[in-house]
Design an enzyme around this catalytic site. Structure first.
Site: not given
Length: 328
Positions: A132, A159
């Site tokens: 990501s 995350y």
């Protein structure tokens, strides 16, 4: 159908996994999909995506948890899988503040289970997995995009920390066990069949229902919005160009044209044919101010070049959204 071994796609009922599996089937590959189909967002949307895949020849599906190491090892071994696209993960920056252990399970244990299964698979060729852009943290944005050589040592959400941890785990496995891996740092993916927790989707729901939208960061944030078809081009391009035997590489995959949040909302309003009532809110914990991909490495490797600009992409999304929900 392809005479080659099937390709395993984890997160096949998810937004990116669904689109990737369709593209692979389109070119004659056999695809094995794995997904637990949890309720992080509306499972009905995941089931609807899945239904478009299960109707196709060459697709088989296993409703399973990728963190089940024994199951993943058995599935890869018994199906003679040599290529894996690992997209299953617990997504979302803000949800990681509420339910941190979901990220430990799906992202860390899940990634480890997939790597262990791959390293024991005979003749294994390539593991491509989702990272990501959030690993870059909230760094100042100058005139150039984020490059893969930046240290990525200051994640501002759990995350992001789990995604960076997965990259480091892959680096160690490539060194220890010598199988090729590619991590793809995705930048704000959008489009038809997308995720309802993403801003453009949740804004559309509220705008079409005549409800106000909350604009975080006072609307001063910017994102490198990347259309789903362009993302799939990059995923499959990376899959087809495996690195050397003991190499682990990281590649950005984005649009490389960051767009301000207010501009995105205006473009979405035009696509939906409705105006939004906006409530301005401060920055949320874990959010970053801007994202901006330098995709020169992926371009050099595969010829990757995003084709769908935001206005066209949101027009396509709006048409899908109205058709899917029946909104007028």
């Amino acid at each position: 159908m392809s005479a080659r071994a099937p390709i395993l796609v984890t997160g096949a009922a998810g937004f990116i996994g669904h689109a990737t599996a369709h593209r692979l089937l389109d070119r004659g590959e056999c695809v094995i999909g794995v997904d637990i189909v949890n309720d992080y967002y509306d499972p009905a949307l995941k089931e609807a995506r899945l239904a478009t895949l299960t109707a196709r020849e060459g697709f088989t599906f296993h409703r399973a948890d990728v963190a089940d190491a024994e199951l993943m090892a058995r599935l890869i071994r018994e199906s003679s899988v040599t290529r894996v696209i690992h997209l299953a993960a617990q997504a979302g920056v803000r949800y990681s503040l509420e339910n941190p252990f979901a990220y430990q399970h799906s992202n860390l244990a899940g990634h480890l289970a997939v790597m262990e299964a791959c390293r024991h698979a005979p003749g294994f060729e390539h593991l491509v997995y989702a990272s990501s852009s959030s690993v870059y943290g909230d760094k100042p944005m100058g005139g150039e995009g984020f490059t893969e050589d930046e240290p990525a040592t200051n994640p501002v959400s759990l995350y992001a920390a789990t995604k960076r941890a997965c990259e480091l785990m892959s680096q160690s496995y490539a060194s220890l066990y010598g199988f090729p891996q590619t991590g793809l740092r995705f930048f704000t993916v959008y489009g038809p069949w997308g995720r309802p927790d993403m801003a453009y989707f949740s804004f559309s729901q509220k705008i079409m229902a005549g409800q106000p939208i909350e604009v975080f960061g006072e609307g001063k944030m910017a994102r490198d919005f990347t259309y789903i078809d362009d993302i799939v081009d990059g995923i499959i391009g990376a899959l087809d160009n495996a690195p050397a035997r003991q190499e682990h590489r990281i590649l950005n995959i984005g649009d490389s044209h960051p767009v301000g949040l207010m501009e995105m909302i205006e473009t979405l309003e035009n696509a939906l044919g409705r105006k939004a009532e906006k409530i301005m809110r401060p920055m949320q914990p874990g959010d970053v101010t801007a994202t901006f991909a330098d995709v020169s490495r992926l371009n050099a490797l595969t010829g990757y070049k995003p084709k769908v600009m935001l206005a066209e992409g949101l027009t396509r999304f709006a048409a899908w959204y109205k058709g899917y929900t029946g909104a007028q």
